[in-house]
Design a protein around this motif. Sequence first.
Motif, PDB file in Angstrom:
ATOM      1  N   ALA C  50       0.805  -1.377  -0.141  1.00  0.00           N
ATOM      2  CA  ALA C  50       0.014  -0.108   0.011  1.00  0.00           C
ATOM      3  C   ALA C  50       0.967   1.185   0.055  1.00  0.00           C
ATOM      4  CB  ALA C  50      -0.991   0.039   1.176  1.00  0.00           C
ATOM      5  N   GLY C  51       2.054   1.000   0.209  1.00  0.00           N
ATOM      6  CA  GLY C  51       3.004   2.301   0.473  1.00  0.00           C
ATOM      7  C   GLY C  51       2.598   3.066   1.570  1.00  0.00           C
ATOM      8  N   VAL C  52       2.661   2.358   2.572  1.00  0.00           N
ATOM      9  CA  VAL C  52       2.199   3.055   3.711  1.00  0.00           C
ATOM     10  C   VAL C  52       2.910   2.688   4.937  1.00  0.00           C
ATOM     11  CG1 VAL C  52       0.217   2.133   5.464  1.00  0.00           C
ATOM     12  CG2 VAL C  52      -0.333   3.501   3.176  1.00  0.00           C
ATOM     13  N   GLY C  53       3.040   3.475   6.062  1.00  0.00           N
ATOM     14  CA  GLY C  53       3.731   2.888   7.312  1.00  0.00           C
ATOM     15  C   GLY C  53       3.002   2.033   7.838  1.00  0.00           C
ATOM     16  N   LYS C  54       3.562   0.936   8.659  1.00  0.00           N
ATOM     17  CA  LYS C  54       3.132   0.068   9.387  1.00  0.00           C
ATOM     18  C   LYS C  54       2.371   0.777  10.395  1.00  0.00           C
ATOM     19  CE  LYS C  54       6.662  -2.723  10.567  1.00  0.00           C
ATOM     20  NZ  LYS C  54       7.080  -3.827  11.489  1.00  0.00           N
ATOM     21  N   GLN C  55       2.788   1.555  11.020  1.00  0.00           N
ATOM     22  CA  GLN C  55       1.996   2.569  12.251  1.00  0.00           C
ATOM     23  C   GLN C  55       0.714   2.746  11.840  1.00  0.00           C
ATOM     24  OE1 GLN C  55       2.292   1.996  15.227  1.00  0.00           O
ATOM     25  NE2 GLN C  55       4.009   3.262  15.858  1.00  0.00           N
ATOM     26  N   THR C  56       0.652   3.311  10.637  1.00  0.00           N
ATOM     27  CA  THR C  56      -0.519   3.929  10.119  1.00  0.00           C
ATOM     28  C   THR C  56      -1.675   2.782  10.073  1.00  0.00           C
ATOM     29  OG1 THR C  56       0.469   5.266   8.540  1.00  0.00           O
ATOM     30  CG2 THR C  56      -1.690   5.035   8.289  1.00  0.00           C
ATOM     31  N   ILE C  57      -1.371   1.355   9.710  1.00  0.00           N
ATOM     32  CA  ILE C  57      -2.383   0.311   9.904  1.00  0.00           C
ATOM     33  C   ILE C  57      -2.656   0.123  11.475  1.00  0.00           C
ATOM     34  CG2 ILE C  57      -2.604  -2.074   9.296  1.00  0.00           C
ATOM     35  CD1 ILE C  57      -0.603  -1.616   6.889  1.00  0.00           C
ATOM     36  N   TYR C  58      -1.307   0.176  12.312  1.00  0.00           N
ATOM     37  CA  TYR C  58      -1.703  -0.313  13.734  1.00  0.00           C
ATOM     38  C   TYR C  58      -2.657   0.750  14.210  1.00  0.00           C
ATOM     39  CZ  TYR C  58       1.535  -3.998  13.621  1.00  0.00           C
ATOM     40  OH  TYR C  58       2.285  -5.289  13.646  1.00  0.00           O
ATOM     41  N   LYS C  59      -2.512   1.876  13.818  1.00  0.00           N
ATOM     42  CA  LYS C  59      -3.206   3.102  14.379  1.00  0.00           C
ATOM     43  C   LYS C  59      -4.737   2.669  14.237  1.00  0.00           C
ATOM     44  CE  LYS C  59      -3.252   7.914  15.043  1.00  0.00           C
ATOM     45  NZ  LYS C  59      -3.675   7.638  16.578  1.00  0.00           N
ATOM     46  N   TRP C  60      -5.072   2.412  13.032  1.00  0.00           N
ATOM     47  CA  TRP C  60      -6.554   2.450  12.723  1.00  0.00           C
ATOM     48  C   TRP C  60      -7.236   1.055  12.690  1.00  0.00           C
ATOM     49  CZ3 TRP C  60      -8.354   6.922  13.026  1.00  0.00           C
ATOM     50  CH2 TRP C  60      -7.608   8.138  12.657  1.00  0.00           C
ATOM     51  N   TRP C  61      -6.409  -0.081  12.630  1.00  0.00           N
ATOM     52  CA  TRP C  61      -7.175  -1.373  12.728  1.00  0.00           C
ATOM     53  C   TRP C  61      -6.356  -2.057  14.041  1.00  0.00           C
ATOM     54  CZ3 TRP C  61      -6.102   0.701   7.792  1.00  0.00           C
ATOM     55  CH2 TRP C  61      -7.233   1.191   7.125  1.00  0.00           C
ATOM     56  N   LYS C  62      -7.229  -3.113  14.455  1.00  0.00           N
ATOM     57  CA  LYS C  62      -6.552  -3.783  15.677  1.00  0.00           C
ATOM     58  C   LYS C  62      -5.827  -4.981  15.415  1.00  0.00           C
ATOM     59  CE  LYS C  62      -9.640  -2.564  19.282  1.00  0.00           C
ATOM     60  NZ  LYS C  62     -10.760  -3.216  20.019  1.00  0.00           N
ATOM     61  N   SER C  63      -6.066  -5.644  14.080  1.00  0.00           N
ATOM     62  CA  SER C  63      -5.143  -6.749  13.500  1.00  0.00           C
ATOM     63  C   SER C  63      -5.255  -6.812  12.101  1.00  0.00           C
ATOM     64  CB  SER C  63      -5.664  -7.893  14.341  1.00  0.00           C
ATOM     65  OG  SER C  63      -7.066  -8.343  13.863  1.00  0.00           O
ATOM     66  N   LYS C  64      -4.654  -7.593  11.583  1.00  0.00           N
ATOM     67  CA  LYS C  64      -4.789  -8.004  10.208  1.00  0.00           C
ATOM     68  C   LYS C  64      -6.015  -8.566   9.776  1.00  0.00           C
ATOM     69  CE  LYS C  64      -2.957 -12.566  10.037  1.00  0.00           C
ATOM     70  NZ  LYS C  64      -1.891 -13.419   9.836  1.00  0.00           N
ATOM     71  N   SER C  65      -6.709  -9.249  10.605  1.00  0.00           N
ATOM     72  CA  SER C  65      -7.881  -9.797  10.448  1.00  0.00           C
ATOM     73  C   SER C  65      -8.924  -8.686  10.181  1.00  0.00           C
ATOM     74  CB  SER C  65      -8.308 -10.647  11.397  1.00  0.00           C
ATOM     75  OG  SER C  65      -7.461 -11.286  12.019  1.00  0.00           O
TER      76      SER C  65
END
Lengths: 213, 213, 213, 213
Positions: C50-65
């Motif tokens: 996604a060309g996105v920082g990991k933190q950005t994902i962790y910030k908005w979602w709880k898990s990969k699921s």
Amino acid sequence: MQPAVSLQRNKSAGRPRSTESEAAVIIATAELLKEMPLRDLTIEEIARRAGVGKQTIYKWWKSKSAVALDAFCKAMLTEVEVPDTGSFLEDMVKQLRSVTRFYKSAAGSAFCQFLAEAQSDGEFKRTFLNVFLKPRRDAVRVIWERAIQRNEIAADTDPEIAMDNLYGPLIFRLMSGHGSLSESVTRQIARNAFLGIATEKAHAAYRKRTSER
Amino acid sequence: MQPAVSLQRNKSAGRPRSTESEAAVIIATAELLKEMPLRDLTIEEIARRAGVGKQTIYKWWKSKSAVALDAFCKAMLTEVEVPDTGSFLEDMVKQLRSVTRFYKSAAGSAFCQFLAEAQSDGEFKRTFLNVFLKPRRDAVRVIWERAIQRNEIAADTDPEIAMDNLYGPLIFRLMSGHGSLSESVTRQIARNAFLGIATEKAHAAYRKRTSER
Amino acid sequence: MQPAVSLQRNKSAGRPRSTESEAAVIIATAELLKEMPLRDLTIEEIARRAGVGKQTIYKWWKSKSAVALDAFCKAMLTEVEVPDTGSFLEDMVKQLRSVTRFYKSAAGSAFCQFLAEAQSDGEFKRTFLNVFLKPRRDAVRVIWERAIQRNEIAADTDPEIAMDNLYGPLIFRLMSGHGSLSESVTRQIARNAFLGIATEKAHAAYRKRTSER
Amino acid sequence: MQPAVSLQRNKSAGRPRSTESEAAVIIATAELLKEMPLRDLTIEEIARRAGVGKQTIYKWWKSKSAVALDAFCKAMLTEVEVPDTGSFLEDMVKQLRSVTRFYKSAAGSAFCQFLAEAQSDGEFKRTFLNVFLKPRRDAVRVIWERAIQRNEIAADTDPEIAMDNLYGPLIFRLMSGHGSLSESVTRQIARNAFLGIATEKAHAAYRKRTSER
DNA sequence: CTATAACCGAGACGGTACGTCAGGTCTTCGC
DNA sequence: GCGAAGACCTGACGTACCGTCTCGGTTATAG
């Protein structure tokens, strides 16, 4: 390393050591040493290649280095050739070049590996010294002894140090690669080693000889 | 090894390299090297001791040897001390003894281990040469250059070979242990190295001096 | 899970959430789910793709699921289609087949993966239930309610259990693969589910209808 | 998983497989599965707990799931108890409740985890099917066959589908948790599954029996 | 002609370290 | 303050060898 069985009572019960296995191990190790440095050698691979159980190797040798040294020595049945040209300097040059040629060869390159291995294995260091290095030095020492008799070098010259003056630079260059070992370089090394211990007379003779050219 | 960041633009995004981690690795490695030979060192143990992730080590160094070399160099910030007594021979004796003392010390004993490691790792061999050996040789070469200027040795002397005449025997003895490195031995090595390249005049002076005693 | 941004005051200081990033994450996740099972998905790879920082994902979602569920739901904007043929059995057959077709498709195969994930993640299990499963069940429950009103099934039928009679076999077969899900099989499942709760009258009608054929 | 060696000639050279190790692995795995979901199980932890080398596990099992399945099966030597009350419905109720009780127990909860694991590991899916699911279904199918002989259900009933009508709802509820599995619920599931395939005669008998109450 | 003993190949065993991967946290810079 | 970039520690991965330990079998000498 190998048990000096000959003098031993051979009467011990049980199956005797298999000469085939021993030979197979030695051969496999020699082959492997041409493909990889001693460091990367493994007992497992030797056993695999030799078609031999690992235990058989552990039983007869103390370490992979011991196997390798054994293989190295077996491959070097050729006696050390000690030149005797009548000229000390020429003897040294010939010897140094012959040793250099060998150590740079596929088979001889193992020498440095043994010296390397010795840095982290005191037991092997002693073995290597006694089995390989000392005998060879004893053999070539005659060159210096003859030079003393011919009065080319001082009678109180320490042959050990004199030998290191000749071989030390070679080994240093072999191991670090900081300088080449061309014919010209080996001659200079030998010459310096020679002049370093030459008698005044031999010195003068050398100067005269070179100035004539 | 580490990028010379200081002059570099520090603009790169992301968390910057942790200087604490780097230092911890270096220190842990230095400690471990006092307890075991380089060969027995493991990245895992360094990481454990330094309280650092393995990945962090793999990220910044190519191999455990690289870490060790880094630690070794950091510990040796003390400049190479190049003696200048006015006498070429005395300079050599002093230098040789100083180097010998260091290489026989706990910290310096790593030198032989590096040379050993270089035998099975070409990449490291080159690094070791460039990072450690060459600079040191460049620094001490001045001894020979001064001797040329003072006309103690011939102008066409190859300093590289002359240096090997001095250091080669030392390293050979360090690595193989076939001979001691007493004060007397180092003097003889230096003397032989000196006489091997001395001018006729220097030669005569040396002879005169020693015969007076 | 998904930020209900619309109603939120947007006045909070600082840079607002990037809709591009959110979309990129969702799209990347959807793509990756077509290439690998949910289990093999990694936050790292999503961020990379996604060309996105990991933190950005962790910030908005709880898990990969959670990301995956979000992506799944976004991709399924199509409303649940609830058939209304007038015949309860036909409604069930149609619904079951439609659901089966979807769950066997590339996009729908994720359903089983979510159920799988839920087995080891209680939090996700609840989310999946509330966000996906319950709403869908609520939507299709009308089929049973209509059947009650038409007096095809008893008024005291528990629709929840009745629904499981229909969907349970499907999901079991999907997940374990112990039996096919052909048109014929789905019809039998639906028929059994129908007859299991049908009123006496509906039962008789069904028997009459089938015996005529 | 493990080769059925018992009848096999034991001629293979080398040290035989250690039964202690095998048992230790199975036991450790069974213990760990009570403490954490299959997903969080690691080969490393199993090895640690069992006091066994990792390689030993990798040698005899394909994956952690395979170890777990093995442990699960070993723990379930207790034969599947197939009720035979004379009444098809009561057999189903008993069976369903017994299975439900087991799957809800500490040991049985692994079942859903296996089904979950199967979603991302095709090889394991097949193994699970053949080693666990199929044999169990074969064992209980007799309930349906007896019902056919007793003329309680139609002779052309597909037992596979009929079984899914019974177990599908259970498994769906177990995995998604969208409904309880009380005694009352299991009875309704069984009843629906029964009436879904009951003969007209059995149907009438059931109606008569319930209306009497 | 056994019995005993040492050897041998094969290979499984408990370990340690390898080098890699991802997890989840943190720290910096630029917008 | 958000978001990218990316370094950090952690810990599991699956592999390779280590040196040890059984096995079944073989080949000697001793009785």
